[in-house]
Design a protein around this motif. Sequence first.
Motif, PDB file in Angstrom:
ATOM      1  N   ILE A  12       0.853  -1.190   0.000  1.00  0.00           N
ATOM      2  CA  ILE A  12       0.000   0.000   0.000  1.00  0.00           C
ATOM      3  C   ILE A  12       0.890   1.242   0.000  1.00  0.00           C
ATOM      4  O   ILE A  12       2.061   1.161   0.368  1.00  0.00           O
ATOM      5  N   THR A  16      -1.280   6.003   2.884  1.00  0.00           N
ATOM      6  CA  THR A  16      -2.393   5.275   3.496  1.00  0.00           C
ATOM      7  C   THR A  16      -2.094   5.016   4.962  1.00  0.00           C
ATOM      8  O   THR A  16      -2.961   5.176   5.821  1.00  0.00           O
ATOM      9  N   TRP A  20      -4.263   6.163   8.182  1.00  0.00           N
ATOM     10  CA  TRP A  20      -4.674   5.220   9.216  1.00  0.00           C
ATOM     11  C   TRP A  20      -4.189   5.656  10.585  1.00  0.00           C
ATOM     12  O   TRP A  20      -4.905   5.533  11.574  1.00  0.00           O
TER      13      TRP A  20
END
Length: 64
Positions: A12, A16, A20
Motif C-alpha cells: 500500500i 495510506t 490510518w
Amino acid sequence: MSTDDLAQRLLIPARTLARWASAGSGPRYARLGRHRRYRLADIRAWEHQHSDAKPAAQIRRTAH
C-alpha cells in the motif's frame, strides 16, 4: 519497522499508513521524533485481526 518498510510489506502507499495513523485504525506504532516506527509483533497482531481468513471450524459450520 519504518513507514516505508511497512507500506512495502502491505503493498500500500505510505500515505495510506499516515491516514490510518491519524484515524487510529492502523497498526500500533511508536513515535521517534517525527517518525513512526512499527514493531513486528504489533504488525502481525493487526494483520491477524484484519485478515479475511475464517477459522476452519467456522467454515465447516457454514458450508452445508
